[in-house]
Motif scaffolding. Structure first.
Motif, PDB file in Angstrom:
ATOM      1  N   LEU A 150      10.264  49.464  40.934  1.00 11.91           N
ATOM      2  CA  LEU A 150      11.510  48.951  40.363  1.00 11.91           C
ATOM      3  C   LEU A 150      12.683  48.954  41.351  1.00 11.91           C
ATOM      4  CD1 LEU A 150      11.383  50.452  36.761  1.00 11.91           C
ATOM      5  CD2 LEU A 150      10.748  48.159  37.506  1.00 11.91           C
ATOM      6  N   SER A 151      12.562  48.132  42.363  1.00 12.31           N
ATOM      7  CA  SER A 151      13.722  47.964  43.239  1.00 12.31           C
ATOM      8  C   SER A 151      14.581  46.851  42.649  1.00 12.31           C
ATOM      9  CB  SER A 151      13.264  47.611  44.649  1.00 12.31           C
ATOM     10  OG  SER A 151      12.371  46.533  44.582  1.00 12.31           O
ATOM     11  N   GLY A 152      15.878  47.012  42.733  1.00 13.80           N
ATOM     12  CA  GLY A 152      16.775  45.979  42.212  1.00 13.80           C
ATOM     13  C   GLY A 152      18.042  46.594  41.672  1.00 13.80           C
ATOM     14  N   CYS A 156      16.117  43.199  35.188  1.00 15.50           N
ATOM     15  CA  CYS A 156      15.953  41.779  34.865  1.00 15.50           C
ATOM     16  C   CYS A 156      15.029  41.096  35.879  1.00 15.50           C
ATOM     17  CB  CYS A 156      17.303  41.064  34.871  1.00 15.50           C
ATOM     18  SG  CYS A 156      18.394  41.641  33.566  1.00 15.50           S
ATOM     19  N   GLY A 157      14.017  40.456  35.380  1.00 16.44           N
ATOM     20  CA  GLY A 157      13.083  39.732  36.248  1.00 16.44           C
ATOM     21  C   GLY A 157      12.115  40.642  36.990  1.00 16.44           C
ATOM     22  N   VAL A 158      12.621  41.612  37.724  1.00 13.72           N
ATOM     23  CA  VAL A 158      11.743  42.408  38.602  1.00 13.72           C
ATOM     24  C   VAL A 158      10.736  43.263  37.828  1.00 13.72           C
ATOM     25  CG1 VAL A 158      13.377  42.479  40.541  1.00 13.72           C
ATOM     26  CG2 VAL A 158      13.398  44.324  38.865  1.00 13.72           C
ATOM     27  N   GLN A 193      20.759  40.656  42.248  1.00 12.78           N
ATOM     28  CA  GLN A 193      19.438  40.751  41.653  1.00 12.78           C
ATOM     29  C   GLN A 193      18.552  39.566  42.054  1.00 12.78           C
ATOM     30  OE1 GLN A 193      18.321  43.269  40.209  1.00 12.78           O
ATOM     31  NE2 GLN A 193      16.600  42.703  38.923  1.00 12.78           N
ATOM     32  N   LEU A 194      19.179  38.414  42.277  1.00  9.41           N
ATOM     33  CA  LEU A 194      18.407  37.215  42.638  1.00  9.41           C
ATOM     34  C   LEU A 194      17.583  37.453  43.907  1.00  9.41           C
ATOM     35  CD1 LEU A 194      20.972  34.354  41.930  1.00  9.41           C
ATOM     36  CD2 LEU A 194      19.009  35.056  40.546  1.00  9.41           C
ATOM     37  N   PHE A 195      18.119  38.242  44.843  1.00 10.70           N
ATOM     38  CA  PHE A 195      17.386  38.494  46.083  1.00 10.70           C
ATOM     39  C   PHE A 195      16.126  39.321  45.815  1.00 10.70           C
ATOM     40  CE2 PHE A 195      21.614  37.410  47.535  1.00 10.70           C
ATOM     41  CZ  PHE A 195      21.313  36.459  48.517  1.00 10.70           C
ATOM     42  N   TYR A 196      16.251  40.284  44.906  1.00 11.24           N
ATOM     43  CA  TYR A 196      15.074  41.099  44.563  1.00 11.24           C
ATOM     44  C   TYR A 196      14.019  40.244  43.860  1.00 11.24           C
ATOM     45  CZ  TYR A 196      17.926  45.138  45.743  1.00 11.24           C
ATOM     46  OH  TYR A 196      18.705  46.049  46.407  1.00 11.24           O
ATOM     47  N   ILE A 197      14.486  39.319  43.025  1.00 10.46           N
ATOM     48  CA  ILE A 197      13.553  38.445  42.303  1.00 10.46           C
ATOM     49  C   ILE A 197      12.852  37.505  43.287  1.00 10.46           C
ATOM     50  CG2 ILE A 197      13.418  36.573  40.598  1.00 10.46           C
ATOM     51  CD1 ILE A 197      15.770  38.077  39.154  1.00 10.46           C
TER      52      ILE A 197
END
Ligand SMILES: Nc1nc2c(ncn2[C@@H]2O[C@H](COP(=O)(O)OP(=O)(O)OP(=O)(O)O)[C@@H](O)[C@H]2O)c(=O)[nH]1
Ligand SMILES: [Mg+2]
Length: 214
Positions: A150-152, A156-158, A193-197
């Motif tokens: 769970l990095s982020g 959400c999403g991840v 968060q978009l980068f983690y996704i």
């Protein structure tokens, strides 16, 4: 099979008591993780009968991970402390796991208010076809939960993308929401968060897995 409810809570003294009392009707254990609230969240949670873990501030993800490692139940239901989730939905979320049909069950909200969440949903659906990848009301097998990194900035999403990459069987069930008086702030963290996704979209196999809907 036993069910633990893990409730991350930060400055939720006003609402958490009712949330715990209703969750306790459907779960064998109610665990609250408070990481440095400045109000009386921990006391309110203890008074309502929850097992309370107080830790240094680390944010939402670190709180739920601590909850996963302390929970005793084979099935963990994650639930928010702000009163938006309906405890009556706990048995429906836990059922596919208890029957051995799923490893992760997502609570799917009737509507998603935030534009950023809808965008994250759309992006995530390129890998895992789910209606709602951002609801904090989910059930997961404890052994599966302990495998998640769970990095982020949030889950959400991840959460779903990592679960799919681990080969977990994912199902969605519709949930209801209590209407609470709370101003919806813009979650600027969703930009990060978009980068983690994107990381998971690139890393995970191209296969588009579909979550079962109940
Ligand atoms: N322990 C802990 N809990 C947190 C932290 N941040 C949020 N939470 C809890 O996580 C749950 C979800 O947080 P919310 O602020 O409701 O997030 P949200 O549902 O996406 O946003 P809203 O639409 O504003 O309700 C709540 O129970 C919060 O109290 C944190 O830093 N530490
Ligand atoms: Mg909330």
């Amino acid at each position: 099979m036993t069910v633990s409810t893990v409730i991350p809570a930060y400055n939720e003294a006003r609402r958490i008591g009712e949330v715990i009392k209703s969750a306790a009707q459907y779960a064998d254990e109610v665990l609250v993780v408070d990481d440095g609230s400045s109000d009386s969240t921990a006391k309110a949670a203890k008074d309502a009968g929850a097992l309370v873990i107080c830790k240094e501030h680390g944010g939402y993800i670190s709180a739920i991970k601590r909850g996963f490692s302390e929970a005793k139940g084979d099935t963990i239901v994650m639930m928010d402390a702000d009163g938006e989730h309906c405890a009556e939905d706990i048995p429906r979320l836990a059922a596919p796991i208890l029957f051995g049909d799923a490893d992760l069950v997502l609570g799917s909200r009737p509507h998603i208010d935030r534009l950023s969440e809808r965008f994250i949903n759309w992006l995530t659906s390129f890998r895992v076809k789910v209606k709602d990848c951002g609801s904090g009301f989910r059930a997961i097998r404890r052994d599966s939960a302990l495998k998640l990194e769970l990095s982020g900035k949030c889950t959400c999403g991840v959460f779903v993308l990592e679960a799919a990459s681990l080969g977990l069987r994912i199902t969605e069930v519709p949930i209801n929401l209590h209407s609470i008086s709370k101003r919806r702030r813009i979650l600027w963290s969703h930009f990060q968060q978009l980068f983690y996704i994107l990381h998971w979209l690139i890393k995970s196999p191209v296969r588009k897995s579909a979550a079962n809907s109940r």
